[in-house]
Design a protein around this motif. Structure first.
Motif, short mmCIF file in Angstrom:
data_model
loop_
_atom_site.label_atom_id
_atom_site.label_comp_id
_atom_site.label_asym_id
_atom_site.label_seq_id
_atom_site.Cartn_x
_atom_site.Cartn_y
_atom_site.Cartn_z
N GLY A 37 51.14 -12.58 85.93
CA GLY A 37 52.39 -12.75 86.67
C GLY A 37 52.27 -13.88 87.68
N SER A 38 53.33 -14.10 88.44
CA SER A 38 53.40 -15.25 89.35
C SER A 38 52.60 -15.02 90.64
CB SER A 38 54.86 -15.52 89.75
OG SER A 38 55.65 -15.63 88.61
N SER A 39 52.56 -13.78 91.12
CA SER A 39 52.04 -13.53 92.47
C SER A 39 50.63 -14.04 92.71
CB SER A 39 52.14 -12.03 92.78
OG SER A 39 53.46 -11.59 92.62
N PRO A 40 49.68 -13.84 91.79
CA PRO A 40 48.29 -14.25 92.11
C PRO A 40 48.01 -15.73 91.86
CG PRO A 40 48.34 -12.76 90.20
CD PRO A 40 49.75 -13.12 90.51
N LEU A 41 48.98 -16.49 91.38
CA LEU A 41 48.67 -17.85 90.93
C LEU A 41 48.06 -18.72 92.02
CD1 LEU A 41 51.70 -18.65 88.59
CD2 LEU A 41 49.37 -17.96 87.95
N ALA A 42 48.56 -18.56 93.26
CA ALA A 42 48.02 -19.39 94.35
C ALA A 42 46.55 -19.04 94.61
CB ALA A 42 48.85 -19.22 95.61
N ILE A 43 46.20 -17.78 94.47
CA ILE A 43 44.79 -17.38 94.64
C ILE A 43 43.95 -18.00 93.52
CG2 ILE A 43 43.15 -15.44 94.62
CD1 ILE A 43 45.28 -13.69 95.87
N TYR A 44 44.43 -17.91 92.28
CA TYR A 44 43.67 -18.46 91.16
C TYR A 44 43.51 -19.98 91.31
CZ TYR A 44 44.50 -13.88 88.96
OH TYR A 44 44.55 -12.54 88.69
N ASP A 45 44.58 -20.65 91.74
CA ASP A 45 44.50 -22.11 91.91
C ASP A 45 43.45 -22.47 92.96
OD1 ASP A 45 46.45 -22.46 90.06
OD2 ASP A 45 48.05 -22.90 91.49
N GLU A 46 43.44 -21.72 94.05
CA GLU A 46 42.48 -22.02 95.12
C GLU A 46 41.05 -21.72 94.66
OE1 GLU A 46 42.57 -23.68 97.73
OE2 GLU A 46 40.71 -23.09 98.73
N LEU A 47 40.88 -20.65 93.89
CA LEU A 47 39.54 -20.33 93.37
C LEU A 47 39.07 -21.43 92.42
CD1 LEU A 47 39.93 -16.49 92.75
CD2 LEU A 47 38.46 -17.58 94.47
N ALA A 48 39.97 -21.93 91.59
CA ALA A 48 39.60 -23.00 90.65
C ALA A 48 39.21 -24.26 91.43
CB ALA A 48 40.77 -23.29 89.70
N ARG A 49 39.94 -24.52 92.52
CA ARG A 49 39.62 -25.69 93.35
C ARG A 49 38.21 -25.53 93.95
NH1 ARG A 49 39.23 -27.62 97.97
NH2 ARG A 49 39.52 -25.66 99.08
N ARG A 50 37.92 -24.33 94.45
CA ARG A 50 36.59 -24.10 95.05
C ARG A 50 35.49 -24.18 93.99
NH1 ARG A 50 37.72 -19.48 99.76
NH2 ARG A 50 39.62 -20.50 100.51
N ARG A 51 35.80 -23.72 92.80
CA ARG A 51 34.82 -23.81 91.71
C ARG A 51 34.56 -25.28 91.38
NH1 ARG A 51 30.73 -24.31 89.12
NH2 ARG A 51 31.11 -25.23 87.11
N ASP A 52 35.63 -26.09 91.29
CA ASP A 52 35.48 -27.52 91.00
C ASP A 52 34.65 -28.21 92.08
OD1 ASP A 52 36.92 -27.37 88.72
OD2 ASP A 52 38.78 -28.19 89.55
N ALA A 53 34.82 -27.73 93.32
CA ALA A 53 34.08 -28.33 94.44
C ALA A 53 32.65 -27.81 94.51
CB ALA A 53 34.83 -28.05 95.75
N GLY A 54 32.30 -26.90 93.60
CA GLY A 54 30.94 -26.36 93.58
C GLY A 54 30.67 -25.34 94.67
N LEU A 55 31.74 -24.79 95.24
CA LEU A 55 31.56 -23.84 96.35
C LEU A 55 31.32 -22.41 95.86
CD1 LEU A 55 34.47 -25.17 98.61
CD2 LEU A 55 32.02 -25.60 98.86
N ILE A 56 31.81 -22.10 94.66
CA ILE A 56 31.65 -20.75 94.12
C ILE A 56 31.38 -20.84 92.62
CG2 ILE A 56 33.03 -19.39 95.76
CD1 ILE A 56 35.41 -19.67 93.91
N SER A 57 30.88 -19.73 92.08
CA SER A 57 30.68 -19.66 90.63
C SER A 57 31.00 -18.25 90.15
CB SER A 57 29.24 -20.00 90.27
OG SER A 57 29.03 -19.75 88.89
N PHE A 58 31.59 -18.17 88.96
CA PHE A 58 31.92 -16.88 88.34
C PHE A 58 30.96 -16.57 87.20
CE2 PHE A 58 35.62 -18.44 90.46
CZ PHE A 58 36.23 -17.31 90.99
N ARG A 59 29.89 -17.37 87.10
CA ARG A 59 28.97 -17.27 85.96
C ARG A 59 28.43 -15.85 85.78
NH1 ARG A 59 28.93 -20.18 81.56
NH2 ARG A 59 27.08 -19.57 80.40
N GLY A 60 28.10 -15.21 86.88
CA GLY A 60 27.54 -13.86 86.76
C GLY A 60 28.58 -12.76 86.89
N ALA A 61 29.82 -13.14 87.15
CA ALA A 61 30.86 -12.14 87.43
C ALA A 61 31.52 -11.66 86.13
CB ALA A 61 31.91 -12.75 88.35
N ARG A 62 32.25 -10.57 86.25
CA ARG A 62 33.03 -10.04 85.13
C ARG A 62 34.48 -9.91 85.56
NH1 ARG A 62 30.07 -6.32 81.97
NH2 ARG A 62 31.98 -6.18 80.75
N GLY A 63 35.38 -9.84 84.61
CA GLY A 63 36.80 -9.66 84.94
C GLY A 63 37.46 -8.68 83.98
#
Ligand code: F6R
Length: 261
Positions: A37-63
């Motif tokens: 849905g639309s509501s979480p999109l801003a969170i996902y966009d910001e997480l993708a930005r932080r991932r691109d910047a090398g600040l976070i990784s989801f490699r070990g995470a699950r969803g």
């Protein structure tokens, strides 16, 4: 329940992403609950930005996603599995197979729902669940009248929800599936932290009921009042019907920054 009223979706995206960043820092193998849905999109966009910047990784995470339409073909662009891949999963670095969703094409639906519950349990449960809210008060697709103790199962979508979601189906309500598989309210309540996002005046009544109404199957999101760690991130428009709005603002303003949400 903590109510946080922010300027706009961008600010909501930052605060939501902060919570996930802290969680991943503490627990790289965290289990995230993902809403579409639309509501979480801003969170996902910001997480993708932080991932691109090398600040976070989801490699070990699950969803684990919340829900899925029943019967949409595997190549349909509005299949929630396809949508979450497009808006989030493909933009970060989950390991292959790291994100799962309920199988809306399963031949044996009760078995598929039971397997999904077991998969969440086997992963150790959800650490942080992102939620939106429907104008009718649903969370995931637990429509009004849902059992407050429900588990993952098939549900009939209300006409209100189908009309709300027609925008994703060329404004054709008849193209919106009538049924879905959804995590139940009891399933969602087992997540260790719930972050619900709502923006826009169309959500204002549902938000008022969620935060201040009596707990009732008529407004399924009200079950969050029983959760020990639920955070509601709102913009001004979604907060406009809250009775204690000044109190919520003051509480958040005076909170020490280190405390997070
Ligand atoms: C979707 C979901 C739904 C939506 C809700 C709000 O996975 O669980 O409960 O969160 O219908 O949708 P939006 O955010 O599009 O207004």
């Amino acid at each position: 329940m903590e109510v946080v009223i922010l300027q706009d979706a961008t600010e909501i995206g930052g605060v939501g992403a902060d919570a996930i960043t802290v969680l991943l820092g503490r627990k790289p193998a965290a289990v995230l609950g993902l809403a579409t849905g639309s509501s979480p999109l801003a969170i996902y966009d910001e997480l993708a930005r932080r991932r691109d910047a090398g600040l976070i990784s989801f490699r070990g995470a699950r969803g684990f996603t919340l829900d899925e339409y029943v019967g949409l073909p595997a190549d349909h662009p509005q299949r929630y599995r396809t949508v979450i891949d497009e808006v989030f999963v493909s933009k970060v670095d989950f390991a292959p197979g790291g994100v799962q969703g309920p199988d809306g094409l399963a031949a044996d639906i009760p078995a598929a729902c039971a397997e999904y519950e077991a998969a969440i349990q086997d992963a150790g449960g959800v650490d942080l669940q992102i939620l939106g809210i429907g104008t009718d008060g649903h969370i995931a697709f637990n429509e009004p009248g849902s059992s407050l103790g429900s588990r993952t199962r098939i549900k009939t979508l209300t006409m209100q929800t189908r009309m709300d979601n027609a925008r994703f189906f060329g404004d054709d309500v008849d193209a919106v599936p009538t049924h879905c598989l959804t995590q139940g309210l009891a399933t969602i309540m087992e997540a260790r932290h719930l972050i619900l996002v709502a923006t826009g005046r169309r959500k204002a009544e549902a938000v008022h009921q969620l935060v201040e109404g009596p707990i009732s199957a008529l407004w399924p999101a009200t079950i969050l009042q029983l959760h020990p760690h639920a955070t509601v991130l709102l913009d001004e428009a979604a907060a406009r019907r809250l009775q204690l709005v000044d109190y919520y603002r003051e509480t958040y303003r005076s909170k020490p920054e280190w405390q997070g949400i």
